[in-house]
Design a protein around this motif. Structure first.
Motif, PDB file in Angstrom:
ATOM      1  N   PHE A 292      -6.871   3.930   0.328  1.00  0.00           N
ATOM      2  CA  PHE A 292      -7.700   5.415  -0.939  1.00  0.00           C
ATOM      3  C   PHE A 292      -9.130   6.131   0.132  1.00  0.00           C
ATOM      4  CE2 PHE A 292      -5.539   2.103  -3.718  1.00  0.00           C
ATOM      5  CZ  PHE A 292      -5.363   3.105  -3.701  1.00  0.00           C
ATOM      6  N   GLN A 293      -9.272   6.923  -0.108  1.00  0.00           N
ATOM      7  CA  GLN A 293     -10.870   7.265   0.571  1.00  0.00           C
ATOM      8  C   GLN A 293     -11.773   7.828  -0.613  1.00  0.00           C
ATOM      9  OE1 GLN A 293     -10.686   8.014   3.548  1.00  0.00           O
ATOM     10  NE2 GLN A 293      -8.977   6.293   4.021  1.00  0.00           N
ATOM     11  N   PHE A 294     -11.166   7.167  -1.852  1.00  0.00           N
ATOM     12  CA  PHE A 294     -12.799   7.822  -2.719  1.00  0.00           C
ATOM     13  C   PHE A 294     -13.921   6.614  -2.059  1.00  0.00           C
ATOM     14  CE2 PHE A 294      -9.966   4.779  -4.821  1.00  0.00           C
ATOM     15  CZ  PHE A 294     -10.529   3.946  -4.927  1.00  0.00           C
ATOM     16  N   PRO A 295     -15.179   6.612  -2.222  1.00  0.00           N
ATOM     17  CA  PRO A 295     -16.199   6.390  -1.935  1.00  0.00           C
ATOM     18  C   PRO A 295     -16.419   4.915  -2.479  1.00  0.00           C
ATOM     19  CG  PRO A 295     -16.762   8.869  -3.090  1.00  0.00           C
ATOM     20  CD  PRO A 295     -15.536   8.427  -3.362  1.00  0.00           C
ATOM     21  N   VAL A 296     -17.116   4.105  -2.236  1.00  0.00           N
ATOM     22  CA  VAL A 296     -16.912   2.796  -2.832  1.00  0.00           C
ATOM     23  C   VAL A 296     -18.583   2.863  -2.616  1.00  0.00           C
ATOM     24  CG1 VAL A 296     -16.398   0.573  -2.624  1.00  0.00           C
ATOM     25  CG2 VAL A 296     -15.503   1.693  -2.013  1.00  0.00           C
ATOM     26  N   ILE A 297     -19.352   1.927  -4.071  1.00  0.00           N
ATOM     27  CA  ILE A 297     -20.957   1.828  -3.978  1.00  0.00           C
ATOM     28  C   ILE A 297     -20.498  -0.075  -3.966  1.00  0.00           C
ATOM     29  CG2 ILE A 297     -22.623   1.742  -5.089  1.00  0.00           C
ATOM     30  CD1 ILE A 297     -22.400   4.311  -5.884  1.00  0.00           C
ATOM     31  N   MET A 298     -21.183  -0.894  -3.635  1.00  0.00           N
ATOM     32  CA  MET A 298     -21.511  -1.738  -3.167  1.00  0.00           C
ATOM     33  C   MET A 298     -22.234  -2.418  -4.487  1.00  0.00           C
ATOM     34  SD  MET A 298     -18.754  -2.565  -1.601  1.00  0.00           S
ATOM     35  CE  MET A 298     -18.660  -4.581  -1.980  1.00  0.00           C
ATOM     36  N   LEU A 299     -22.912  -2.767  -5.473  1.00  0.00           N
ATOM     37  CA  LEU A 299     -23.762  -3.787  -6.211  1.00  0.00           C
ATOM     38  C   LEU A 299     -23.888  -5.098  -5.977  1.00  0.00           C
ATOM     39  CD1 LEU A 299     -22.235  -2.442  -9.893  1.00  0.00           C
ATOM     40  CD2 LEU A 299     -23.695  -1.338  -7.970  1.00  0.00           C
ATOM     41  N   THR A 300     -25.457  -6.007  -6.209  1.00  0.00           N
ATOM     42  CA  THR A 300     -25.832  -7.276  -5.576  1.00  0.00           C
ATOM     43  C   THR A 300     -26.834  -7.153  -5.743  1.00  0.00           C
ATOM     44  OG1 THR A 300     -25.462  -8.076  -3.333  1.00  0.00           O
ATOM     45  CG2 THR A 300     -26.828  -6.068  -2.661  1.00  0.00           C
ATOM     46  N   ALA A 301     -27.150  -8.965  -6.125  1.00  0.00           N
ATOM     47  CA  ALA A 301     -28.022  -9.088  -6.232  1.00  0.00           C
ATOM     48  C   ALA A 301     -29.134  -9.994  -4.515  1.00  0.00           C
ATOM     49  CB  ALA A 301     -28.040 -10.118  -7.196  1.00  0.00           C
ATOM     50  N   LYS A 302     -28.519  -9.332  -3.886  1.00  0.00           N
ATOM     51  CA  LYS A 302     -28.559 -10.065  -2.405  1.00  0.00           C
ATOM     52  C   LYS A 302     -29.963  -9.630  -2.160  1.00  0.00           C
ATOM     53  CE  LYS A 302     -24.759 -11.754  -0.982  1.00  0.00           C
ATOM     54  NZ  LYS A 302     -23.718 -12.111   0.167  1.00  0.00           N
ATOM     55  N   THR A 303     -30.872  -9.998  -1.973  1.00  0.00           N
ATOM     56  CA  THR A 303     -32.471  -9.547  -1.503  1.00  0.00           C
ATOM     57  C   THR A 303     -32.680  -9.260   0.126  1.00  0.00           C
ATOM     58  OG1 THR A 303     -33.172 -11.234  -1.485  1.00  0.00           O
ATOM     59  CG2 THR A 303     -32.983  -9.855  -3.651  1.00  0.00           C
ATOM     60  N   GLU A 304     -31.929  -9.846   1.091  1.00  0.00           N
ATOM     61  CA  GLU A 304     -31.969 -10.058   2.244  1.00  0.00           C
ATOM     62  C   GLU A 304     -31.946  -8.419   3.335  1.00  0.00           C
ATOM     63  OE1 GLU A 304     -33.995 -12.324   4.003  1.00  0.00           O
ATOM     64  OE2 GLU A 304     -33.813 -13.118   2.187  1.00  0.00           O
ATOM     65  N   PRO A 305     -32.978  -7.964   3.759  1.00  0.00           N
ATOM     66  CA  PRO A 305     -32.096  -6.739   4.640  1.00  0.00           C
ATOM     67  C   PRO A 305     -31.328  -7.062   4.489  1.00  0.00           C
ATOM     68  CG  PRO A 305     -35.019  -7.177   4.845  1.00  0.00           C
ATOM     69  CD  PRO A 305     -34.030  -8.537   4.498  1.00  0.00           C
TER      70      PRO A 305
ATOM     71  N   ASP B 200     -11.933   8.139  -8.906  1.00  0.00           N
ATOM     72  CA  ASP B 200     -13.016   9.170  -8.263  1.00  0.00           C
ATOM     73  C   ASP B 200     -13.741   8.857  -7.281  1.00  0.00           C
ATOM     74  OD1 ASP B 200     -12.032  11.019  -8.327  1.00  0.00           O
ATOM     75  OD2 ASP B 200     -12.104  10.613 -10.848  1.00  0.00           O
ATOM     76  N   LEU B 201     -14.574   6.836  -7.583  1.00  0.00           N
ATOM     77  CA  LEU B 201     -15.707   5.956  -7.038  1.00  0.00           C
ATOM     78  C   LEU B 201     -15.350   4.831  -8.067  1.00  0.00           C
ATOM     79  CD1 LEU B 201     -18.588   5.660  -6.294  1.00  0.00           C
ATOM     80  CD2 LEU B 201     -19.271   6.749  -8.611  1.00  0.00           C
ATOM     81  N   ALA B 202     -15.212   3.651  -6.739  1.00  0.00           N
ATOM     82  CA  ALA B 202     -15.520   2.085  -7.193  1.00  0.00           C
ATOM     83  C   ALA B 202     -16.381   1.895  -7.552  1.00  0.00           C
ATOM     84  CB  ALA B 202     -14.848   1.783  -6.731  1.00  0.00           C
ATOM     85  N   LEU B 203     -17.056   0.963  -8.165  1.00  0.00           N
ATOM     86  CA  LEU B 203     -18.508   0.578  -7.934  1.00  0.00           C
ATOM     87  C   LEU B 203     -17.907  -1.557  -7.731  1.00  0.00           C
ATOM     88  CD1 LEU B 203     -20.092   2.469 -10.747  1.00  0.00           C
ATOM     89  CD2 LEU B 203     -20.797   2.058  -8.520  1.00  0.00           C
ATOM     90  N   LEU B 204     -18.001  -2.181  -7.223  1.00  0.00           N
ATOM     91  CA  LEU B 204     -17.605  -3.341  -6.428  1.00  0.00           C
ATOM     92  C   LEU B 204     -19.253  -4.245  -6.594  1.00  0.00           C
ATOM     93  CD1 LEU B 204     -14.884  -2.330  -4.321  1.00  0.00           C
ATOM     94  CD2 LEU B 204     -14.836  -2.284  -6.203  1.00  0.00           C
ATOM     95  N   ASP B 205     -18.992  -5.174  -7.549  1.00  0.00           N
ATOM     96  CA  ASP B 205     -19.683  -6.470  -7.130  1.00  0.00           C
ATOM     97  C   ASP B 205     -19.501  -7.153  -5.528  1.00  0.00           C
ATOM     98  OD1 ASP B 205     -21.816  -8.382  -7.748  1.00  0.00           O
ATOM     99  OD2 ASP B 205     -20.044  -9.058  -9.182  1.00  0.00           O
ATOM    100  N   VAL B 206     -20.064  -7.553  -5.192  1.00  0.00           N
ATOM    101  CA  VAL B 206     -20.091  -7.863  -3.443  1.00  0.00           C
ATOM    102  C   VAL B 206     -19.722  -9.901  -3.856  1.00  0.00           C
ATOM    103  CG1 VAL B 206     -21.419  -9.420  -1.109  1.00  0.00           C
ATOM    104  CG2 VAL B 206     -21.811  -6.744  -2.575  1.00  0.00           C
ATOM    105  N   MET B 207     -20.887 -10.226  -4.260  1.00  0.00           N
ATOM    106  CA  MET B 207     -20.354 -11.843  -5.275  1.00  0.00           C
ATOM    107  C   MET B 207     -19.477 -12.081  -6.652  1.00  0.00           C
ATOM    108  SD  MET B 207     -23.406 -13.306  -3.463  1.00  0.00           S
ATOM    109  CE  MET B 207     -24.710 -12.786  -5.331  1.00  0.00           C
ATOM    110  N   MET B 208     -18.050 -11.804  -5.956  1.00  0.00           N
ATOM    111  CA  MET B 208     -17.361 -12.007  -7.122  1.00  0.00           C
ATOM    112  C   MET B 208     -16.269 -13.290  -6.355  1.00  0.00           C
ATOM    113  SD  MET B 208     -15.500  -8.502  -8.372  1.00  0.00           S
ATOM    114  CE  MET B 208     -15.112  -7.978  -7.364  1.00  0.00           C
ATOM    115  N   PRO B 209     -15.920 -14.435  -7.594  1.00  0.00           N
ATOM    116  CA  PRO B 209     -15.185 -15.788  -7.122  1.00  0.00           C
ATOM    117  C   PRO B 209     -13.749 -15.014  -6.452  1.00  0.00           C
ATOM    118  CG  PRO B 209     -15.326 -15.414  -9.735  1.00  0.00           C
ATOM    119  CD  PRO B 209     -16.543 -14.596  -9.067  1.00  0.00           C
ATOM    120  N   GLY B 210     -13.050 -15.553  -5.770  1.00  0.00           N
ATOM    121  CA  GLY B 210     -11.629 -15.102  -5.543  1.00  0.00           C
ATOM    122  C   GLY B 210     -11.828 -13.559  -5.185  1.00  0.00           C
TER     123      GLY B 210
END
Length: 89
Positions: free
Chosen positions: A72-85, A48-58
């Protein structure tokens, strides 16, 4: 039936913490520690949803998101430690 969420993050501590919070809210969580593992999980189940880390290796979060959108059409939320706008938009 609980909604099912795919969490893909190569940092185990972060994935475990996200899992605890989501399970406490009643969600079913499948954790993956690589983009490749997440692709395999997508073949096995429905989400129903995916939470994805932006900076995974590979296979990183952006590549994984593109692959998800191919099928697929389910929502995706990106998790990141990046801080630039520009990285957050």
């Amino acid at each position: 039936m609980a909604q099912r969420i795919l969490v893909a993050d190569d940092e185990k501590e972060i994935a475990d913490l996200v899992e605890v919070y989501l399970q406490n809210e009643g969600y079913e969580v499948d954790k993956c520690f690589s983009g490749q593992e997440a692709l395999s999980r997508l073949e096995e189940g429905e989400y129903d949803l995916a939470l994805l880390d932006v900076m995974m290796p590979g296979v990183d979060g952006f590549a994984l998101c593109r692959r998800i959108r191919e099928r697929f059409q389910f929502p995706v939320i990106m998790l990141t430690a990046k801080t630039e706008p520009v990285d957050r938009i």
